[in-house]
Design a protein around this motif. Structure first.
Motif, PDB file in Angstrom:
ATOM      1  N   THR A 110      26.881  41.724  21.293  1.00 50.32           N
ATOM      2  CA  THR A 110      26.077  40.621  20.768  1.00 50.32           C
ATOM      3  C   THR A 110      24.617  41.051  20.590  1.00 50.32           C
ATOM      4  O   THR A 110      24.205  42.133  21.005  1.00 50.32           O
ATOM      5  CB  THR A 110      26.151  39.411  21.706  1.00 50.32           C
ATOM      6  OG1 THR A 110      25.590  39.769  22.984  1.00 50.32           O
ATOM      7  CG2 THR A 110      27.588  38.971  21.910  1.00 50.32           C
ATOM      8  N   THR A 111      23.849  40.178  19.981  1.00 51.30           N
ATOM      9  CA  THR A 111      22.427  40.463  19.784  1.00 51.30           C
ATOM     10  C   THR A 111      21.694  40.560  21.115  1.00 51.30           C
ATOM     11  O   THR A 111      20.814  41.416  21.290  1.00 51.30           O
ATOM     12  CB  THR A 111      21.793  39.364  18.914  1.00 51.30           C
ATOM     13  OG1 THR A 111      22.509  39.252  17.689  1.00 51.30           O
ATOM     14  CG2 THR A 111      20.339  39.687  18.614  1.00 51.30           C
ATOM     15  N   THR A 129      31.289  47.804   9.041  1.00 52.11           N
ATOM     16  CA  THR A 129      32.383  46.856   9.318  1.00 52.11           C
ATOM     17  C   THR A 129      33.002  47.119  10.693  1.00 52.11           C
ATOM     18  O   THR A 129      34.202  47.400  10.825  1.00 52.11           O
ATOM     19  CB  THR A 129      33.473  46.932   8.229  1.00 52.11           C
ATOM     20  OG1 THR A 129      34.058  48.228   8.240  1.00 52.11           O
ATOM     21  CG2 THR A 129      32.886  46.631   6.869  1.00 52.11           C
ATOM     22  N   ARG A 132      30.988  55.394  12.831  1.00 54.98           N
ATOM     23  CA  ARG A 132      30.685  54.704  14.081  1.00 54.98           C
ATOM     24  C   ARG A 132      30.092  55.670  15.104  1.00 54.98           C
ATOM     25  O   ARG A 132      29.163  55.306  15.839  1.00 54.98           O
ATOM     26  CB  ARG A 132      31.957  54.067  14.632  1.00 54.98           C
ATOM     27  CG  ARG A 132      32.508  52.944  13.769  1.00 54.98           C
ATOM     28  CD  ARG A 132      33.859  52.492  14.270  1.00 54.98           C
ATOM     29  NE  ARG A 132      34.392  51.402  13.458  1.00 54.98           N
ATOM     30  CZ  ARG A 132      35.598  50.878  13.610  1.00 54.98           C
ATOM     31  NH1 ARG A 132      36.409  51.355  14.562  1.00 54.98           N
ATOM     32  NH2 ARG A 132      36.004  49.887  12.844  1.00 54.98           N
ATOM     33  N   ASN A 172      34.015  45.628  14.155  1.00 55.35           N
ATOM     34  CA  ASN A 172      34.317  44.401  14.895  1.00 55.35           C
ATOM     35  C   ASN A 172      34.172  44.697  16.385  1.00 55.35           C
ATOM     36  O   ASN A 172      35.024  45.346  16.991  1.00 55.35           O
ATOM     37  CB  ASN A 172      35.730  43.917  14.580  1.00 55.35           C
ATOM     38  CG  ASN A 172      35.888  43.481  13.144  1.00 55.35           C
ATOM     39  OD1 ASN A 172      34.956  42.917  12.561  1.00 55.35           O
ATOM     40  ND2 ASN A 172      37.056  43.735  12.554  1.00 55.35           N
ATOM     41  N   LEU A 208      22.120  45.745  13.718  1.00 53.81           N
ATOM     42  CA  LEU A 208      22.998  44.689  13.219  1.00 53.81           C
ATOM     43  C   LEU A 208      23.391  44.924  11.767  1.00 53.81           C
ATOM     44  O   LEU A 208      24.557  44.719  11.383  1.00 53.81           O
ATOM     45  CB  LEU A 208      22.306  43.328  13.364  1.00 53.81           C
ATOM     46  CG  LEU A 208      22.097  42.814  14.793  1.00 53.81           C
ATOM     47  CD1 LEU A 208      21.332  41.505  14.787  1.00 53.81           C
ATOM     48  CD2 LEU A 208      23.434  42.642  15.508  1.00 53.81           C
ATOM     49  N   LEU A 209      22.442  45.375  10.954  1.00 55.84           N
ATOM     50  CA  LEU A 209      22.749  45.683   9.560  1.00 55.84           C
ATOM     51  C   LEU A 209      23.717  46.858   9.458  1.00 55.84           C
ATOM     52  O   LEU A 209      24.652  46.838   8.639  1.00 55.84           O
ATOM     53  CB  LEU A 209      21.459  45.979   8.796  1.00 55.84           C
ATOM     54  CG  LEU A 209      21.612  46.337   7.319  1.00 55.84           C
ATOM     55  CD1 LEU A 209      22.259  45.175   6.555  1.00 55.84           C
ATOM     56  CD2 LEU A 209      20.259  46.702   6.706  1.00 55.84           C
ATOM     57  N   SER A 210      23.521  47.858  10.286  1.00 53.68           N
ATOM     58  CA  SER A 210      24.413  49.020  10.264  1.00 53.68           C
ATOM     59  C   SER A 210      25.822  48.635  10.706  1.00 53.68           C
ATOM     60  O   SER A 210      26.813  49.088  10.114  1.00 53.68           O
ATOM     61  CB  SER A 210      23.858  50.114  11.170  1.00 53.68           C
ATOM     62  OG  SER A 210      22.558  50.507  10.765  1.00 53.68           O
ATOM     63  N   LEU A 211      25.938  47.805  11.727  1.00 52.99           N
ATOM     64  CA  LEU A 211      27.255  47.360  12.165  1.00 52.99           C
ATOM     65  C   LEU A 211      27.958  46.551  11.084  1.00 52.99           C
ATOM     66  O   LEU A 211      29.194  46.638  10.925  1.00 52.99           O
ATOM     67  CB  LEU A 211      27.130  46.516  13.440  1.00 52.99           C
ATOM     68  CG  LEU A 211      26.688  47.246  14.710  1.00 52.99           C
ATOM     69  CD1 LEU A 211      26.490  46.251  15.850  1.00 52.99           C
ATOM     70  CD2 LEU A 211      27.695  48.311  15.104  1.00 52.99           C
ATOM     71  N   TYR A 212      27.186  45.800  10.330  1.00 53.62           N
ATOM     72  CA  TYR A 212      27.779  45.018   9.235  1.00 53.62           C
ATOM     73  C   TYR A 212      28.245  45.934   8.102  1.00 53.62           C
ATOM     74  O   TYR A 212      29.336  45.723   7.531  1.00 53.62           O
ATOM     75  CB  TYR A 212      26.757  44.006   8.722  1.00 53.62           C
ATOM     76  CG  TYR A 212      27.213  43.254   7.499  1.00 53.62           C
ATOM     77  CD1 TYR A 212      28.148  42.220   7.606  1.00 53.62           C
ATOM     78  CD2 TYR A 212      26.705  43.578   6.239  1.00 53.62           C
ATOM     79  CE1 TYR A 212      28.566  41.527   6.478  1.00 53.62           C
ATOM     80  CE2 TYR A 212      27.124  42.889   5.109  1.00 53.62           C
ATOM     81  CZ  TYR A 212      28.057  41.878   5.234  1.00 53.62           C
ATOM     82  OH  TYR A 212      28.484  41.199   4.110  1.00 53.62           O
ATOM     83  N   LEU A 213      27.447  46.939   7.777  1.00 52.66           N
ATOM     84  CA  LEU A 213      27.814  47.843   6.691  1.00 52.66           C
ATOM     85  C   LEU A 213      29.007  48.721   7.049  1.00 52.66           C
ATOM     86  O   LEU A 213      29.846  49.040   6.191  1.00 52.66           O
ATOM     87  CB  LEU A 213      26.612  48.714   6.299  1.00 52.66           C
ATOM     88  CG  LEU A 213      25.414  47.967   5.709  1.00 52.66           C
ATOM     89  CD1 LEU A 213      24.266  48.927   5.436  1.00 52.66           C
ATOM     90  CD2 LEU A 213      25.805  47.218   4.438  1.00 52.66           C
ATOM     91  N   ARG A 217      35.702  56.280   8.673  1.00 53.91           N
ATOM     92  CA  ARG A 217      34.988  55.125   9.234  1.00 53.91           C
ATOM     93  C   ARG A 217      34.696  55.319  10.708  1.00 53.91           C
ATOM     94  O   ARG A 217      33.671  54.880  11.218  1.00 53.91           O
ATOM     95  CB  ARG A 217      35.814  53.855   9.021  1.00 53.91           C
ATOM     96  CG  ARG A 217      35.031  52.583   9.284  1.00 53.91           C
ATOM     97  CD  ARG A 217      35.784  51.356   8.865  1.00 53.91           C
ATOM     98  NE  ARG A 217      37.030  51.189   9.612  1.00 53.91           N
ATOM     99  CZ  ARG A 217      37.831  50.123   9.492  1.00 53.91           C
ATOM    100  NH1 ARG A 217      37.527  49.169   8.631  1.00 53.91           N
ATOM    101  NH2 ARG A 217      38.940  50.035  10.194  1.00 53.91           N
TER     102      ARG A 217
END
Length: 311
Positions: free
Chosen positions: A215-216, A209, A287, A211, A202-207, A283
């Motif tokens: 889900t979790t 960016t 991914r 979209n 989740l942190l990596s997906l946020y960093l 980017r």
């Protein structure tokens, strides 16, 4: 002359009525022809009459609610206030339970059947034979897992985790190393690693960016599939020793790596593919690296959580 007396003939005497004595039962006495005393009348008289509480042999008259309230008003007010608070709390939980625990979403992840479980296990062991990895949708909503083998579920990960803990206890028992503390440490370690995985992704997906519709709960489902291969490796290790353990675990590690790559790339790289971003874009490469890192972490954790169970 001697006087003589002659008895009159029986037919000449007038007939008298025969008297039959009928016993009359007096108050307090039972009928002589009755085997048991009839006490129903006495009981009805005893329970039907209003007696003083001090009378012996009769139940005390029940107090009315008004009398009970007047007898102890403080405790009754406290009881009524507690009942109202409990009712308000239940109503509040029913309204906001989906905010903290997505019960409706969890029902979707457990909508499986026997055919789906069999097909999903075959997909986990032999992902090389599967071609179509797209998740099916119906009116912008993914179909239930029992209708689509590509859809994530929580039934197999949950059952696999419980089975893994049981198999770990069996392996420790065959080596005379079983203890409840050690088994609890094994289960808590597996849960801790799973939690760290989810938080790191989740942190990596946020960093990065990204979209994505991942889900979790989807992450928990995908990361929980590795327990299936861990179970197979430990069981083969118990039956055939180290050689069986490494052969089966190696196969399962490669299979879960391929499965994660083909599954997550559709989730993480879907936005870039829809936007037409080149593959070599910076980017987009991040991914791809994230997808490969998540897939590569599964075999490492599978070995780390099972190698000490086979000797």
């Amino acid at each position: 002359w001697s006087p003589t007396w002659t008895a009159p003939a029986a037919s000449s005497l007038p007939s008298l009525p025969t008297l039959h004595l009928i016993p009359v039962s007096q108050p307090g006495m039972a009928d002589p022809h009755q085997l048991f005393d009839d006490t129903s009348a006495a009981q009805s008289r005893g329970y039907g009459a209003q007696r003083a509480p001090g009378d012996l042999g009769y139940p005390a008259a029940s107090a009315t609610p008004q009398a009970a309230f007047l007898a102890d008003p403080v405790s009754n007010m406290a009881m009524a206030y507690g009942s109202s608070l409990a009712a308000q709390g239940k109503e509040l939980v029913d309204k906001n339970i989906d905010r903290f625990i997505p019960v409706t979403k969890l029902k979707y992840y457990f909508a499986v059947d026997t055919m789906y479980v069999g097909r999903k296990l075959g997909l986990l062991f032999f992902p090389y034979l599967h071609q179509d990895w797209e998740v099916q949708y119906q009116q912008d909503t993914p179909v239930a897992p029992r209708f689509d083998v590509n859809a994530p579920d929580l039934y197999i990960p949950a059952m696999a985790f419980i089975t893994y803990v049981l198999v770990a206890g069996l392996a420790l028992g065959t080596q005379d190393r079983f203890s409840p503390d050690l088994l609890g440490l094994q289960a808590s370690s597996a849960l801790a690693w799973l939690t760290l995985e989810v938080l790191a992704i989740l942190l990596s997906l946020y960093l990065v960016t990204v979209n994505t519709d991942l889900t979790t709960i989807d992450l928990v489902a995908f990361l929980g599939y590795k327990y299936v291969g861990m179970i197979g490796g430990v069981l083969m290790g118990l039956l055939f020793g180290k050689i069986g353990y490494y052969l089966v675990l190696g196969w399962c590690c490669v299979s879960i790596f391929v499965f994660m790559i083909r599954t997550l790339r559709l989730k993480i790289l879907a936005e870039a593919a829809a936007e037409g971003v080149p593959v070599r874009e910076a980017r987009n490469q991040l991914r791809m690296y994230l997808t490969m890192a998540v897939a590569a972490a599964q075999p490492l954790l599978m070995y780390w959580l099972t190698f000490h169970l086979v000797r």
